[in-house]
Design an enzyme around this catalytic site. Structure first.
Site, PDB file in Angstrom:
ATOM      1  N   CYS A  43      -2.788   5.001   6.352  1.00  0.00           N
ATOM      2  CA  CYS A  43      -4.249   5.029   6.486  1.00  0.00           C
ATOM      3  C   CYS A  43      -4.660   5.205   7.947  1.00  0.00           C
ATOM      4  CB  CYS A  43      -4.811   3.709   5.948  1.00  0.00           C
ATOM      5  SG  CYS A  43      -4.399   2.304   6.977  1.00  0.00           S
ATOM      6  N   CYS A  55      -2.846  -3.759   8.484  1.00  0.00           N
ATOM      7  CA  CYS A  55      -2.272  -2.466   8.881  1.00  0.00           C
ATOM      8  C   CYS A  55      -1.563  -2.554  10.231  1.00  0.00           C
ATOM      9  CB  CYS A  55      -3.349  -1.398   8.927  1.00  0.00           C
ATOM     10  SG  CYS A  55      -4.275  -1.247   7.381  1.00  0.00           S
ATOM     11  N   CYS A  99       0.820  -1.230   0.000  1.00  0.00           N
ATOM     12  CA  CYS A  99       0.000   0.000   0.000  1.00  0.00           C
ATOM     13  C   CYS A  99       0.844   1.266   0.000  1.00  0.00           C
ATOM     14  CB  CYS A  99      -0.931   0.002   1.210  1.00  0.00           C
ATOM     15  SG  CYS A  99      -0.042   0.022   2.773  1.00  0.00           S
TER      16      CYS A  99
END
Ligand code: FES
Length: 133
Positions: free
Chosen positions: A58, A102, A33
């Site tokens: 994010c 994440c 990402c």
């Protein structure tokens, strides 16, 4: 999509920043990402006295990095090394399935910062030994 605890750590992340005279640091990224994280730690008597992070990523990366610092602070090096991405996610009360990855960033960043500290410490001890010869 996110629970309240995650939102609190996203909007009000703990321990944001960089320790200027850090004992260990790491910069890690998720190639999938493009998000990246810097972790710095301060260690006293084998205990993580302070830990800070800077993240470009994010909302889940921010929240999980924040929670990682909360979990690591005050722990011995050995205990902090045991912190997993699952521990971070659990402490946040869960993440949506597609955001579970994440939390890996925070767990890996912490481990690498600790390993950097241990490497530096080993070098210091080696240098001391050399000087005492
Ligand atoms: Fe990259 Fe969250 S999407 S860490």
């Amino acid at each position: 999509m996110y629970n309240e605890k995650v939102l609190v750590h996203f909007f009000y992340p703990r321990n944001v920043g960089e320790i200027p005279d850090a004992d260990g640091s790491a910069f890690v990224g998720d190639p999938a990402c493009g998000d990246s994280l810097k972790v710095t730690i301060k260690v006293e008597k084998n205990v993580i006295k302070d830990v800070k992070f800077l993240v470009f990523g994010c909302g889940a990366a921010i929240a999980t990095s924040s929670m990682m610092t909360e979990l690591a602070k005050g722990k011995t090096i050995e205990k902090a090394l045991e912190i997993t991405d699952e521990d971070i996610t659990d402490a946040l009360g869960g993440l949506p399935e597609d955001k579970l990855h994440c939390s890996v960033l925070g767990a890996v960043g912490l481990k690498k910062a600790i390993l950097d500290y241990l490497k530096k410490r080993e070098k210091e001890l080696e240098d001391k030994r050399e000087n005492n010869k």
